[in-house]
Design a protein around this motif. Structure first.
Motif, PDB file in Angstrom:
ATOM      1  N   GLY A 366       9.177  22.582 -51.692  1.00 19.49           N
ATOM      2  CA  GLY A 366       8.566  23.355 -50.562  1.00 19.49           C
ATOM      3  C   GLY A 366       7.887  24.754 -50.858  1.00 19.49           C
ATOM      4  N   SER A 367       8.105  25.200 -52.101  1.00 17.73           N
ATOM      5  CA  SER A 367       7.700  26.463 -52.364  1.00 17.73           C
ATOM      6  C   SER A 367       6.150  26.729 -52.182  1.00 17.73           C
ATOM      7  CB  SER A 367       7.848  26.801 -53.881  1.00 17.73           C
ATOM      8  OG  SER A 367       9.325  26.884 -54.359  1.00 17.73           O
ATOM      9  N   PRO A 368       5.262  25.784 -52.397  1.00 19.04           N
ATOM     10  CA  PRO A 368       3.747  25.887 -52.260  1.00 19.04           C
ATOM     11  C   PRO A 368       3.765  26.293 -50.613  1.00 19.04           C
ATOM     12  CG  PRO A 368       3.912  24.098 -53.584  1.00 19.04           C
ATOM     13  CD  PRO A 368       5.315  24.682 -53.177  1.00 19.04           C
ATOM     14  N   HIS A 369       4.195  25.585 -49.785  1.00 20.91           N
ATOM     15  CA  HIS A 369       4.052  25.619 -48.316  1.00 20.91           C
ATOM     16  C   HIS A 369       4.504  27.069 -47.941  1.00 20.91           C
ATOM     17  CE1 HIS A 369       4.151  25.082 -44.042  1.00 20.91           C
ATOM     18  NE2 HIS A 369       5.298  24.805 -43.974  1.00 20.91           N
ATOM     19  N   HIS A 370       5.738  27.239 -48.606  1.00 22.21           N
ATOM     20  CA  HIS A 370       6.489  28.585 -48.215  1.00 22.21           C
ATOM     21  C   HIS A 370       5.362  29.869 -48.651  1.00 22.21           C
ATOM     22  CE1 HIS A 370      10.645  26.870 -48.134  1.00 22.21           C
ATOM     23  NE2 HIS A 370      10.024  26.288 -47.512  1.00 22.21           N
ATOM     24  N   ALA A 371       4.549  29.686 -49.784  1.00 30.20           N
ATOM     25  CA  ALA A 371       3.846  30.807 -50.146  1.00 30.20           C
ATOM     26  C   ALA A 371       2.762  30.842 -49.232  1.00 30.20           C
ATOM     27  CB  ALA A 371       3.197  30.530 -51.765  1.00 30.20           C
ATOM     28  N   ALA A 372       2.190  29.809 -48.697  1.00 30.73           N
ATOM     29  CA  ALA A 372       1.057  29.707 -47.947  1.00 30.73           C
ATOM     30  C   ALA A 372       1.585  30.264 -46.297  1.00 30.73           C
ATOM     31  CB  ALA A 372       0.565  28.243 -47.606  1.00 30.73           C
ATOM     32  N   LEU A 373       2.801  30.143 -45.992  1.00 27.89           N
ATOM     33  CA  LEU A 373       3.537  30.831 -44.837  1.00 27.89           C
ATOM     34  C   LEU A 373       3.413  32.349 -45.039  1.00 27.89           C
ATOM     35  CD1 LEU A 373       6.402  28.386 -43.963  1.00 27.89           C
ATOM     36  CD2 LEU A 373       4.113  28.697 -42.721  1.00 27.89           C
ATOM     37  N   LEU A 374       4.024  32.748 -46.180  1.00 29.31           N
ATOM     38  CA  LEU A 374       4.008  34.159 -46.391  1.00 29.31           C
ATOM     39  C   LEU A 374       2.714  34.940 -46.570  1.00 29.31           C
ATOM     40  CD1 LEU A 374       6.654  33.905 -49.439  1.00 29.31           C
ATOM     41  CD2 LEU A 374       6.936  35.033 -47.097  1.00 29.31           C
ATOM     42  N   ALA A 375       1.594  34.154 -47.056  1.00 31.88           N
ATOM     43  CA  ALA A 375       0.411  34.644 -47.036  1.00 31.88           C
ATOM     44  C   ALA A 375      -0.292  35.016 -45.659  1.00 31.88           C
ATOM     45  CB  ALA A 375      -0.723  33.927 -48.072  1.00 31.88           C
ATOM     46  N   SER A 376       0.242  33.969 -44.892  1.00 31.49           N
ATOM     47  CA  SER A 376      -0.486  33.881 -43.427  1.00 31.49           C
ATOM     48  C   SER A 376       0.376  34.933 -42.708  1.00 31.49           C
ATOM     49  CB  SER A 376      -0.384  32.513 -42.838  1.00 31.49           C
ATOM     50  OG  SER A 376       0.968  32.111 -42.817  1.00 31.49           O
ATOM     51  N   ALA A 377       1.350  35.377 -43.068  1.00 35.13           N
ATOM     52  CA  ALA A 377       1.894  36.238 -42.181  1.00 35.13           C
ATOM     53  C   ALA A 377       1.457  37.835 -42.399  1.00 35.13           C
ATOM     54  CB  ALA A 377       3.414  36.692 -42.843  1.00 35.13           C
ATOM     55  N   ILE A 378       0.464  37.881 -43.213  1.00 39.12           N
ATOM     56  CA  ILE A 378      -0.352  39.231 -43.575  1.00 39.12           C
ATOM     57  C   ILE A 378      -1.813  38.829 -43.005  1.00 39.12           C
ATOM     58  CG2 ILE A 378      -1.323  40.503 -45.136  1.00 39.12           C
ATOM     59  CD1 ILE A 378       0.639  39.826 -47.305  1.00 39.12           C
ATOM     60  N   PRO A 379      -1.994  39.869 -42.118  1.00 40.53           N
ATOM     61  CA  PRO A 379      -3.292  39.698 -41.173  1.00 40.53           C
ATOM     62  C   PRO A 379      -4.405  39.407 -42.223  1.00 40.53           C
ATOM     63  CG  PRO A 379      -2.206  41.463 -40.279  1.00 40.53           C
ATOM     64  CD  PRO A 379      -1.352  40.856 -41.621  1.00 40.53           C
ATOM     65  N   PRO A 380      -5.776  38.946 -41.777  1.00 39.84           N
ATOM     66  CA  PRO A 380      -6.704  38.469 -42.626  1.00 39.84           C
ATOM     67  C   PRO A 380      -7.323  39.921 -43.208  1.00 39.84           C
ATOM     68  CG  PRO A 380      -6.953  37.237 -40.793  1.00 39.84           C
ATOM     69  CD  PRO A 380      -5.611  38.074 -40.467  1.00 39.84           C
ATOM     70  N   ALA A 381      -7.832  39.713 -44.331  1.00 35.66           N
ATOM     71  CA  ALA A 381      -8.317  40.963 -45.172  1.00 35.66           C
ATOM     72  C   ALA A 381      -7.485  41.960 -45.316  1.00 35.66           C
ATOM     73  CB  ALA A 381      -9.545  41.159 -44.468  1.00 35.66           C
ATOM     74  N   THR A 382      -6.405  42.058 -45.037  1.00 36.04           N
ATOM     75  CA  THR A 382      -5.540  42.901 -45.174  1.00 36.04           C
ATOM     76  C   THR A 382      -4.631  43.256 -46.391  1.00 36.04           C
ATOM     77  OG1 THR A 382      -4.857  43.037 -42.834  1.00 36.04           O
ATOM     78  CG2 THR A 382      -3.194  44.077 -44.243  1.00 36.04           C
ATOM     79  N   LEU A 383      -4.517  42.105 -47.141  1.00 32.58           N
ATOM     80  CA  LEU A 383      -3.585  41.979 -48.485  1.00 32.58           C
ATOM     81  C   LEU A 383      -4.011  42.932 -49.546  1.00 32.58           C
ATOM     82  CD1 LEU A 383      -1.524  40.419 -50.266  1.00 32.58           C
ATOM     83  CD2 LEU A 383      -3.289  38.820 -50.924  1.00 32.58           C
ATOM     84  N   PRO A 384      -5.442  43.193 -49.763  1.00 34.74           N
ATOM     85  CA  PRO A 384      -5.766  44.419 -50.933  1.00 34.74           C
ATOM     86  C   PRO A 384      -5.284  45.670 -50.573  1.00 34.74           C
ATOM     87  CG  PRO A 384      -7.543  42.966 -50.422  1.00 34.74           C
ATOM     88  CD  PRO A 384      -6.615  42.662 -49.450  1.00 34.74           C
ATOM     89  N   SER A 385      -4.915  46.058 -49.404  1.00 35.61           N
ATOM     90  CA  SER A 385      -4.491  47.444 -49.045  1.00 35.61           C
ATOM     91  C   SER A 385      -2.863  47.275 -49.104  1.00 35.61           C
ATOM     92  CB  SER A 385      -4.699  47.649 -47.625  1.00 35.61           C
ATOM     93  OG  SER A 385      -4.363  46.818 -46.648  1.00 35.61           O
TER      94      SER A 385
END
Length: 562
Positions: A366-385
């Motif tokens: 389930g790790s790939p799905h969990h990674a996708a969930l974690l990434a989606s918990a950050i608003p779009p275009a916010t990750l670089p900051s």
């Protein structure tokens, strides 16, 4: 480490006969962990082939028989060790650099080695030594873009390097690197001689070094992409390897504002231009170390290394005058061993992220799905900051369930120390920033600071201080989100019925910027009632009293979970 392995054909023994010492290692290049060059065995013989070539009067002499005999004894012992580990004879390599290359009796020395061990000594040319050393730097971090210097005992090399994480290509000058005869041991000798002759001789030596570095830099034809990056970031990143520079790094670490500095590994340690060029600070610390009867006054600094600090300071001063503006300095463990092995790897392996490779063995279906969930918990275009990255998020997902089998009393503590003395301590290729972020992410996943004993709480504070307040807050937030996901998927497995989405909004009362995290099941219904406790913990991260720095002037965002 067990002596038997099912992948003996992937084991490689390597001898690096440097100027200051001889290093022996056995590395397991079995997939899927090939990229991080797992080490099964490593040892160092403190035999200075450089010093052995000078008499008590300072005149140059051949390598003495007594030194050759010591080297051969060590090589024969390593031959037995390789046999114990089942390393194929065809996978054993002996490399030699400056001190062997320039020895008056180099051919005789190499002949003796061949006669006694059956091993052919491979001589690295000046340019090849720099190229292999630069590749060693490329292994040390997930991405390298900047100038590279390798400081050995007899020589130092300068080059530039761009490691492309998309293609796995490592770009550097066609000539590899420019080699200069200013290694730590060689320069120590020359500086001592110059000081005996007076100020003019010392000034002349400084001018010679500065001019050599200037000429070397100008001959490298720095690519436009690096020049543009330097303009964007306010200067070049300078990556340093070799014992002399690593010694400098350990002294800087001992004088760091965060004391004691919480990460003992030199690889990935980063210093500002200002601290790197503070030669008085480093030299005075090294002098105090020499005057101390406590040999552990500065961690990992031997008395011999401390005596070379003035020479390295002399070189650092010349660097500051000869090279263009350096924005930051990053210390690397990778050298000849790592570079030689890395040169044989395909681009598909080279481009892999070390932090992902190191954690992949602990991933669940389930790790790939969990990674996708974690990434989606950050608003779009916010990750670089945030100071985080997709590889770090993937690593968090891979390791998220790992500590569930630990007693509750130590889950947060074991997670906190996972990257420094725990599960990932031996992983090659992580920066201190990555080690810090992943440790805090995992710690918050398993309860955070409130679940730490006093002995671990101070370590937590020191680690967190290495990050910007913004990145520290995002680690806390995403770690709590990982706990929320873990509550839905406690086994690390399960179907992909859960979804998360995060958006920016504004609070109704004060109009302050806030984050809304929406949970839903496969039918679009909220999961808030299923994970009420974990959802409340995520929201608590957004309360001002829990912001990094506190309620007044702290850093963070209000969070609402739906």
């Amino acid at each position: 480490m067990a002596l038997n392995t099912p992948n003996a054909e992937h084991l490689h023994g390597l001898v690096d006969m440097g100027s200051n010492g001889i290093r022996f290692s056995i590395t397991d290049l079995s997939p899927p962990t090939t990229r991080i060059l797992p080490t099964l065995y490593t040892s160092r013989a403190g035999i200075s082939l450089y010093d052995a070539q000078y008499s008590s009067t300072g005149s140059r002499i051949p390598i003495p028989d007594s030194t050759i005999n010591k080297v051969i004894d060590k090589l024969i012992h390593f031959k037995r060790t390789c046999s114990d580990f089942d390393v194929p004879e065809s996978n054993i390599t002996v490399l030699a650099t400056e001190a062997t290359r320039t020895a008056l009796n180099s051919e005789e020395f190499r002949g003796r080695v061949k006669q006694e061990t059956g091993w052919e000594v491979q001589m690295l040319k000046k340019e090849d030594e720099g190229r292999v050393g630069a590749l060693g730097v490329a292994t040390s971090l997930g991405e390298v873009k900047g100038l590279v210097m390798d400081l050995g005992g007899g020589s130092t090399q300068l080059t530039w390097l761009v490691s492309d994480t998309e293609t796995g290509e490592v770009k550097m000058p066609e000539q590899g690197a420019v080699s200069m005869p200013f290694g730590a041991a060689a320069l120590s000798r020359r500086l001592e001689e110059a000081e005996k002759r007076g100020a003019d001789a010392k000034k002349a030596l400084a001018g010679e070094i500065k001019q050599a570095i200037t000429n070397a830099y100008q001959s490298l034809s720095i690519p436009k992409e690096l020049q543009d990056l330097a303009k964007q970031q306010g200067g070049y990143a300078l990556y340093l390897s070799g014992g002399g520079f690593r010694g400098w790094g350990f002294v800087l670490m001992s004088q760091h504002a965060i004391s004691p500095y919480p990460i003992s590994l030199i690889n990935g340690f980063c210093a500002s231009r200002r601290s790197f060029l503070d030669t008085d600070l480093v030299t005075n610390a090294a002098t105090s170390h020499l005057d101390s009867e406590d040999e552990t006054a500065i961690f990992r600094i031997s008395q011999r290394r401390a005596t070379q600090v003035p020479a390295v300071a002399f070189l650092v001063t010349a660097l500051s005058e000869a090279l263009p503006h350096i924005n930051e300095v990053r210390f690397c463990q990778g050298g000849v061993r790592e570079g030689f092995l890395f040169s044989s790897l395909p681009s598909e392996t080279r481009k892999q992220s070390p932090v992902v490779v190191a954690t992949a063995a602990h991933a669940t279906p389930g790790s790939p799905h969990h990674a996708a969930l974690l990434a989606s918990a950050i608003p779009p275009a916010t990750l670089p900051s945030t100071g985080l990255s997709i590889p770090l998020i993937t690593a968090l997902a891979n390791l998220s369930p790992h500590y569930s089998s630990h007693p509750k009393d130590i889950r947060a503590a074991a997670a906190l120390r996972s990257t420094t003395t725990g599960l990932l301590a031996s992983c090659h290729g992580l920066s201190h920033h990555e080690r810090t972020c992943l440790a805090l992410l995992l710690c918050h996943r398993w309860g955070g600071a409130k679940d730490l004993a006093a002995t671990d709480a101070s370590f937590f504070s020191s680690l967190q201080s290495l990050l910007s307040p913004s990145t520290a807050w995002w680690c806390r937030y995403l770690g709590c989100v990982a706990a929320l996901i873990g509550a839905v998927y406690p086994s690390g497995r399960g179907d992909e019925s859960m979804t998360l989405s995060a958006t920016w909004s504004f609070s109704k009362k004060k109009g302050e910027r806030m984050m809304v995290l929406k949970t839903s099941d496969g039918k679009g219904a909220s999961l808030r009632s299923v994970v009420e406790e974990e959802a409340e913990k995520v929201e608590k991260v957004g309360k001002k009293k829990n912001w990094i720095g506190g309620k007044e002037g702290g850093v963070g965002f209000k969070v609402e979970v739906l």
